[in-house]
Design a protein around this motif. Structure first.
Motif, short mmCIF file in Angstrom:
data_model
loop_
_atom_site.label_atom_id
_atom_site.label_comp_id
_atom_site.label_asym_id
_atom_site.label_seq_id
_atom_site.Cartn_x
_atom_site.Cartn_y
_atom_site.Cartn_z
N LYS A 159 -3.51 -2.20 13.34
CA LYS A 159 -2.62 -2.74 12.16
C LYS A 159 -2.48 -4.10 12.14
O LYS A 159 -2.02 -4.68 13.18
CB LYS A 159 -1.21 -1.94 12.25
N THR A 160 -2.84 -4.80 10.89
CA THR A 160 -2.78 -6.12 10.77
C THR A 160 -1.40 -6.72 10.73
O THR A 160 -0.52 -5.93 10.40
CB THR A 160 -3.59 -6.61 9.35
N PRO A 161 -1.34 -7.91 11.07
CA PRO A 161 0.12 -8.36 11.17
C PRO A 161 0.90 -8.86 9.83
O PRO A 161 2.16 -8.96 10.11
CB PRO A 161 -0.13 -9.84 12.00
N PHE A 162 0.27 -8.79 8.67
CA PHE A 162 0.87 -8.95 7.35
C PHE A 162 0.60 -7.98 6.43
O PHE A 162 -0.07 -7.16 6.34
CB PHE A 162 0.38 -10.52 6.76
N ASP B 149 9.73 5.42 5.48
CA ASP B 149 9.40 4.38 6.05
C ASP B 149 10.02 3.57 7.08
O ASP B 149 9.35 3.00 7.87
CB ASP B 149 9.00 3.12 4.84
N ASN B 150 11.18 4.29 7.50
CA ASN B 150 11.96 3.61 8.64
C ASN B 150 11.18 3.69 10.02
O ASN B 150 10.57 4.74 10.11
CB ASN B 150 13.15 4.50 8.73
N TYR B 151 11.00 2.66 10.53
CA TYR B 151 10.11 2.60 11.71
C TYR B 151 8.51 2.58 11.51
O TYR B 151 7.70 2.57 12.48
CB TYR B 151 10.52 3.58 13.02
N GLU B 152 8.30 2.88 10.28
CA GLU B 152 6.80 2.97 10.13
C GLU B 152 6.00 1.53 9.78
O GLU B 152 6.95 0.70 9.44
CB GLU B 152 6.62 3.88 9.21
N TYR B 153 4.83 1.52 10.12
CA TYR B 153 4.15 0.22 9.70
C TYR B 153 2.65 0.74 9.25
O TYR B 153 2.02 1.62 9.86
CB TYR B 153 3.88 -0.63 10.70
N PRO B 154 1.97 0.22 8.13
CA PRO B 154 2.41 -0.88 7.32
C PRO B 154 3.82 -0.74 6.59
O PRO B 154 4.01 0.24 6.18
CB PRO B 154 1.41 -1.11 6.28
N ARG B 155 4.38 -1.69 6.42
CA ARG B 155 5.85 -1.66 5.85
C ARG B 155 6.01 -2.77 4.90
O ARG B 155 5.28 -3.88 4.59
CB ARG B 155 6.88 -2.07 6.95
N ASN C 248 14.30 -10.32 11.81
CA ASN C 248 13.93 -9.13 12.17
C ASN C 248 14.65 -7.98 11.56
O ASN C 248 15.68 -8.15 11.04
CB ASN C 248 14.52 -9.15 13.68
N PHE C 249 13.92 -6.86 11.41
CA PHE C 249 14.58 -5.68 10.65
C PHE C 249 14.20 -4.27 11.22
O PHE C 249 14.85 -3.43 11.08
CB PHE C 249 14.71 -5.81 9.22
N ASP C 250 13.19 -4.33 12.17
CA ASP C 250 12.80 -2.83 12.57
C ASP C 250 11.65 -3.17 13.78
O ASP C 250 11.39 -4.31 14.16
CB ASP C 250 12.12 -2.26 11.37
N SER C 251 11.28 -1.94 14.34
CA SER C 251 10.34 -2.00 15.31
C SER C 251 9.42 -0.85 14.62
O SER C 251 9.55 -0.01 13.67
CB SER C 251 10.86 -1.56 16.68
N THR C 252 8.12 -0.98 15.09
CA THR C 252 7.23 0.16 14.80
C THR C 252 7.51 1.25 15.49
O THR C 252 8.01 1.33 16.67
CB THR C 252 5.60 -0.31 15.37
N TYR C 253 6.84 2.54 14.89
CA TYR C 253 7.33 3.74 15.49
C TYR C 253 6.53 4.03 16.97
O TYR C 253 7.33 4.37 17.86
CB TYR C 253 6.70 4.66 14.86
N GLU C 254 5.28 3.35 17.11
CA GLU C 254 4.64 3.59 18.48
C GLU C 254 5.55 2.51 19.76
O GLU C 254 5.38 2.91 20.74
CB GLU C 254 3.39 2.80 18.49
#
Length: 728
Positions: free
Chosen positions: A594-597, A208-214, A677-683
């Motif tokens: 992708k929704t914010p929560f 799941d690293n850099y992925e979303y939904p997280r 803060n802990f990550d960014s989306t892959y995109e």
């Protein structure tokens, strides 16, 4: 405190900033008051520019991650992956805190985070450009320029560190156009207080690293301690908690979609002002080479860990770091395919050239780009020349031997003339690193990693190999990793560097004692020393040339951007920055929004009986028993047609972040903590090179999830009681 001059005026941004782009120096915030107000930020921009006031005085650095004080007793919150080294430091196969988590119910139960762990509180940022580079002449050679700037930096650092409680540095901004002196209070005694189990703090693992939904609970708590006199001191049982001037209030009401946010921390490095040629080099050579190397090392360590749980624990932090870097680089490569950043940068350079040509008064900028392109080409050749040689030294013990021998050489000089990193001010950190190796090193793994990279090194053309290294290690072209391993295995039996005590014993040795040693690692370090110094001189000359050409180029870029009303902020360089944005989702692909929560409900739906998606039974039981009063929401304004109905876990914002921002405080408009803060989306990984406001999103752990875990799952009431928790 901030001391700066308005040099040049263009370094301050235009009020017409684009979207939420920008990693701003605090002193620039007053020029952004209009944008902040538009985002609903009520903290006065002047307060954000003042490092002695709330909330900025509560923002701290770990040296590699960001964090913040959240209690008057020195309690610090950061990411789980930022505290991973401290967790691993205190873990064994029999008492695995990584897997089980840890909670100190009293301060007496808190554990030392490790001899190298520090908390840094920035107290002063001063523009010292005139003192560093203002008196340099164009007649200097590239090497002389580099050395002159280094000498000026060292003098300023030495004067700043007259009080041993502070750590100072002189940092380049806008690639050498400006220099700032950074003065930080350095807290030396850091302890582990609370960390959830890895099944929460690293839920989803590298998949799941850099992925979303997280659905990752990426948080942990540390505490800073000082001597009884209130001053920083090394670890001692009778030290007392540090009392910060300010600590962040925590808002248990959190945020909803559309809310404005602030984010403060220490972003590591971005490349927004690099050339198109540098993007092409990273895309075509640098990143692919790095991905290959990291992949090889991860596979090797994983194979050992699968057979021996003790080795898995010992190398857990190392593997986590390698995985993170490898996936980020792969994400950058994928991002380059989705968005042609190289073409965008080429277009920008063409526009810059046309702007310069349009006005004769801008002729001063004409030569800047061509000069920089020439030096960048030399730098890239150097990187390719030394890549495999550097990888061929990937043994922890060989590195320790090289570092110790270099220290012995530097100690022959007056302290002020030594290389930065080898001065008296650095000895405590040296001791910490040498001790720390005891918990993150195993001879069998080290030998396998080293042999693997040496085999790759031997496959390269002779011009890329170093004879001194080949001779010292007994290498012959065509040797396999197994043959290399058989040759070097006896070294580990003969060396004294395999223990912390053995390594520390070399700290005070002279170069003559190193030269007389029969320790194979020491002998190898001595054998390659002169070649290493020669390469270092070559690198310094290149850096000196860049310190001449990049500032000239940046002056042109800044003037051009200002003429277009674009924001002008420095590339990230691990110094304190503030970004702003709003809670928002994004269009990830055609037909996919992708929704914010994300929520605990989604986390539980994602769980599996084995692997990285397992969950602690107590978390599932607490949620299913509806033990979430105060943290359960029916609607966060994110998806009006689909009520939320859960405990919020992660959320997205448009804040401009990068590596080093991990653990950064995410605050609401009043400066109250609402996430980490802990990550960014892959995109959006490619934002290190180019900020695309449509899809660039940062991922944060929601403070409401942290509070819920503490209250209903892990029973950390003792910590909740010392924090200042408010609700809207």
């Amino acid at each position: 405190m901030y001391k700066y001059t308005l040099f040049p005026a263009a370094l301050l941004c235009s009020v017409a900033a684009i979207a939420d782009e920008g990693q701003w120096q605090p002193y620039q915030l007053p020029q952004l008051q209009q944008q902040l107000s538009a985002r609903g930020i009520s903290v006065p921009a002047a307060d954000l520019a003042d490092l002695s006031k709330y909330p900025m005085n509560a923002i701290v650095s770990l040296g590699y991650c960001s964090a913040s004080f959240v209690s008057p007793q020195g309690l610090v919150v950061t990411n789980h992956h930022c505290a991973y080294g401290a967790i691993q430091q205190n873990s064994t196969a029999e008492n695995n805190l990584i897997a089980n988590g840890f909670l100190a119910k009293t301060q007496a139960e808190e554990l030392p985070a490790g001899p190298s762990e520090r908390l840094y509180v920035t107290e002063l940022v001063e523009d010292v450009t005139a003192k560093v580079s203002g008196a340099l002449t164009a007649k200097l050679t590239d090497l002389a320029r580099f050395e002159a700037i280094e000498n000026n930096r060292k003098q300023l650092i030495q004067a700043c560190e007259s009080d041993a409680n502070y750590r100072c540095n002189v940092v380049s901004f806008h690639h050498g156009l400006q220099f700032f002196l950074i003065k930080q209070l350095m807290i030396q005694d850091v302890r582990l207080v609370y960390a959830p189990s890895e099944s929460v703090g690293n839920f989803g693992g590298d998949i799941d690293n850099y992925e979303y939904p997280r659905h990752t609970g990426d948080y942990s708590f540390l505490r800073g301690y000082v001597g009884k006199d209130g001053k920083p001191a090394p670890f001692a049982k009778d030290n007392v908690p540090y009392q910060p001037k300010f600590h962040l209030k925590i808002n248990a009401s959190g945020v909803k979609a559309g809310d404005g946010i602030l984010l403060a921390g220490y972003p590591g490095q971005t490349s927004r002002y690099r050339l198109a040629e540098e993007i092409a080099f990273a895309r075509d050579w640098q990143y692919p080479a790095s991905v290959t190397t990291f992949s090889q090392m991860i596979q090797t360590i994983d194979a050992f860990g699968a057979k021996d749980p003790a080795l898995q624990v010992r190398y857990a932090s190392v593997v986590k770091g390698y995985n993170n870097r490898m996936k980020k680089m792969q994400g950058l490569l994928d991002g380059f395919k989705v968005t042609d950043i190289h073409a965008i940068k080429q277009q920008q350079q063409q526009e810059l050239a046309a702007w310069i040509a349009a006005d004769s008064s801008r002729k001063v900028h004409q030569k800047a780009l061509a000069a920089l392109q020439e030096v960048v080409s030399a730098e890239q050749q150097y990187q390719q020349q030394t890549w495999y040689f550097d990888n061929a030294k990937r043994s922890d013990l060989l590195k320790a031997a090289q570092d110790l021998y270099r220290l012995a050489q530097e100690r022959q000089k007056p302290d002020a003339e030594r290389e930065l990193g080898y001065q008296q001010r650095d000895l405590k950190m040296w001791q910490g690193r040498l001790k720390r190796l005891d918990t993150s090193f195993a001879p069998s793994v080290d030998l396998a990693l080293w042999s693997q990279q040496l085999a790759v090194y031997l496959q390269q053309k002779p011009v890329l190999r170093i004879k001194a290294l080949d001779d010292a290690l007994g290498l012959v072209p065509g040797m396999t990793a197994a043959q290399i391993s058989a040759t070097l295995q006896p070294w580990y039996d003969k060396t004294t560097l395999g223990t912390g005590a053995g390594r520390l014993a070399w700290l005070d040795k002279t170069p003559a004692e190193f030269a007389a040693s029969n320790d194979p690692f020491i002998k190898a370090a001595v054998a390659v020393y002169q070649q290493q110094i020669a390469l270092e001189q070559q690198q310094k000359a290149i850096q000196g040339a860049l310190l001449n050409t990049r500032p000239a180029y940046m002056q042109a870029v800044i003037a051009f951007n200002q003429s277009k009303g674009k924001p002008v902020y420095p590339d990230a360089n691990s110094t304190l920055r503030i970004t702003y944005g709003h809670v928002d989702g994004y269009p990830a692909a055609d037909g996919v929004y992708k929704t914010p929560f994300t929520s605990v409900r989604g986390m539980i739906a994602k769980q599996q009986p084995t692997g990285v998606f397992q969950l602690p039974a107590k978390l599932v039981q607490a949620y299913q028993a509806k033990q979430y009063d105060g943290y359960y929401y029916a609607d966060l304004g994110a998806t009006p047609a689909l009520p939320f109905n859960s405990v919020p876990l992660n959320f997205l914002s448009s804040a401009d972040t990068t590596g080093g921002n991990s653990g950064s405080a995410v605050m609401n408009g009043k400066g109250e903590l609402i996430g980490l803060n802990f990550d960014s989306t892959y995109e959006s990984i490619s934002k290190d090179w180019y900020f695309n406001p449509a899809i660039t999103r940062a991922i944060h752990v929601d403070i409401r999830f942290v509070l819920w875990m503490m209250q209903y799952v892990d029973g950390a009431q003792n910590l909740l009681d010392e924090m200042t928790i408010v609700r809207d």
